[in-house]
Design a protein around this motif. Structure first.
Motif, PDB file in Angstrom:
ATOM      1  N   CYS A   1      50.239  43.624  40.443  1.00 46.52           N
ATOM      2  CA  CYS A   1      49.174  43.815  41.437  1.00 46.52           C
ATOM      3  C   CYS A   1      49.704  43.736  42.865  1.00 46.52           C
ATOM      4  CB  CYS A   1      48.068  42.789  41.244  1.00 46.52           C
ATOM      5  SG  CYS A   1      47.053  43.179  39.818  1.00 46.52           S
TER       6      CYS A   1
ATOM      7  N   HIS B   1      45.076  52.547  38.655  1.00 46.73           N
ATOM      8  CA  HIS B   1      45.141  51.085  38.511  1.00 46.73           C
ATOM      9  C   HIS B   1      43.788  50.450  38.859  1.00 46.73           C
ATOM     10  CE1 HIS B   1      46.842  47.044  38.482  1.00 46.73           C
ATOM     11  NE2 HIS B   1      46.207  46.831  39.642  1.00 46.73           N
TER      12      HIS B   1
ATOM     13  N   CYS C   1      41.746  47.486  36.920  1.00 47.40           N
ATOM     14  CA  CYS C   1      41.987  46.127  37.436  1.00 47.40           C
ATOM     15  C   CYS C   1      40.858  45.711  38.382  1.00 47.40           C
ATOM     16  CB  CYS C   1      43.340  46.048  38.136  1.00 47.40           C
ATOM     17  SG  CYS C   1      43.665  44.408  38.830  1.00 47.40           S
TER      18      CYS C   1
ATOM     19  N   CYS D   1      42.077  44.003  41.883  1.00 44.40           N
ATOM     20  CA  CYS D   1      42.534  44.959  42.914  1.00 44.40           C
ATOM     21  C   CYS D   1      41.364  45.775  43.442  1.00 44.40           C
ATOM     22  CB  CYS D   1      43.613  45.886  42.348  1.00 44.40           C
ATOM     23  SG  CYS D   1      45.182  45.046  42.158  1.00 44.40           S
TER      24      CYS D   1
HETATM   25 ZN   LIG Z   1      45.620  44.833  40.030  1.00 40.28          ZN
END
Ligand SMILES: [Zn+2]
Lengths: 172, 167
Positions: free
Chosen positions: B4, B30, B34, B37
């Motif tokens: 991350c 991503h 995630c 994030c």
């Molecule tokens: Zn992430």
């Protein structure tokens, strides 16, 4: 054309030999970002034109005190900052500069202002933020102007944003 | 999480529009999976909007200063400096001219004196005439005054002798 592409060392040499000619190139190169910096720094005082003229005048007069030409822009910003502080003292304006704000606890409505939050950032972060948001410069352009590595520009912006975001989230 | 950190950098670059299209795609792929994030991205995006709105206000302010003449103060000082220099050189010129004039007039005076004395010697014969008044008109009459008086006495003495003791 040569004057536009000359290195800072060459420009410095020109400044020492032909101050007027050299200074024209300095102005051409740095007028835009410097004006932005002063506009931002004088946000609370609003005497941009006076500060700008005085900064230009002092820079021209004291060009020999510039020891490291690589730091030309930082040097100009330093002069501008001194002029702003002097004007503030002379006209009894309250300029929320970083040191002052850190010393005194301001009422919450002032601290909630985003301008004040940015002015609380370390000076080197403020410079990058202003160049990014007011002038819309790219990482490469900022790195050229401040003579720092692109990764440093990126990390400074990141750090500045983290601080700003954290202070905003802390208020909520 | 270690992964991350890399996407944090991409998030910053995405906000600053510095990502390549490949990096852009990588980041969004991503972000889709995630949550951490994604939250970060949103919070930084919000901050970016706040900053943009503040700085757009400043941009408008700055517009009125784009026509500033950066040499206004410098040139006003240069103007007086050059005027002072001009004045100084004029004074220098005047001094030089007056010095030259002084030297020239001293030379003239010396020349006139020389000519006068020389011609006086040539005209010595006429000096013995009683019409000596014109000699007093000489610019240097005061030098020759004593001499004149002597001549004058000599002339009368001659007359005295010629007239056998009677004037
Ligand atoms: Zn992430």
């Amino acid at each position: 054309m040569y004057y536009r592409t000359m290195s800072l060392q060459q420009l410095y040499q020109l400044l020492l030999e032909h101050p007027q000619k050299g200074f024209q190139i300095v102005v051409e190169r740095y007028q835009k970002p410097l004006l932005s910096y002063i506009t931002y720094k004088s946000f609370f005082a609003g005497n941009v034109e006076d500060v700008f003229q005085e900064t230009m005048y002092r820079a021209y007069k004291n060009i020999s005190s510039l020891k490291n030409p690589e730091r030309m822009y930082a040097w100009l910003c330093g002069i501008a900052l001194n002029v702003i502080r002097e004007y503030g003292r002379r006209h009894h304006l309250h300029l929320p500069l970083r040191e002052e704000l850190l010393e005194t606890s301001r009422p919450p409505e002032v601290t909630s202002d985003i301008a004040t939050k940015i002015s609380l950032l370390p000076e080197m972060y403020q410079q990058v933020v202003v160049l990014k948001y007011l002038d819309g410069y790219s990482y490469k352009e900022i790195s050229d102007l401040l003579r720092i590595h692109i990764s440093t520009v990126r990390s400074r912006l990141f750090e500045a944003r983290k601080i700003l975001r954290n202070t905003m989230e802390g208020e909520q | 999480m270690n992964n991350c950190c890399y996407y944090q950098e991409l998030i910053q670059a995405e906000i600053d529009r510095e990502n390549t299209s490949a990096e852009k795609e990588e980041l969004h792929a991503h972000l889709r999976k995630c949550g951490h994030c994604c939250k970060e991205y949103e919070s930084f995006l919000k901050l970016d909007q706040n900053l943009n709105s503040f700085f757009s206000e400043l941009k408008e302010q700055k517009l009125q200063y784009t026509k500033i003449n950066p040499f206004k103060k410098i040139s006003s000082i240069n103007y007086w400096k050059s005027r002072f220099k001009e004045w100084g050189s004029n004074v220098g010129y005047c001094l030089k001219v007056s010095a030259a004039l002084a030297v020239f007039s001293i030379m003239c005076l010396l020349f006139v004196t020389f000519i006068w004395n020389f011609s006086a010697q040539l005209r010595q014969v006429t000096w013995s005439s009683p019409n000596h008044e014109n000699r007093l008109l000489s610019p240097l009459w005061f030098y020759s005054r004593y001499e004149q008086e002597e001549e004058f006495e000599k002339y009368y003495f001659l007359l005295f002798e010629e007239g056998n003791g009677r004037l």
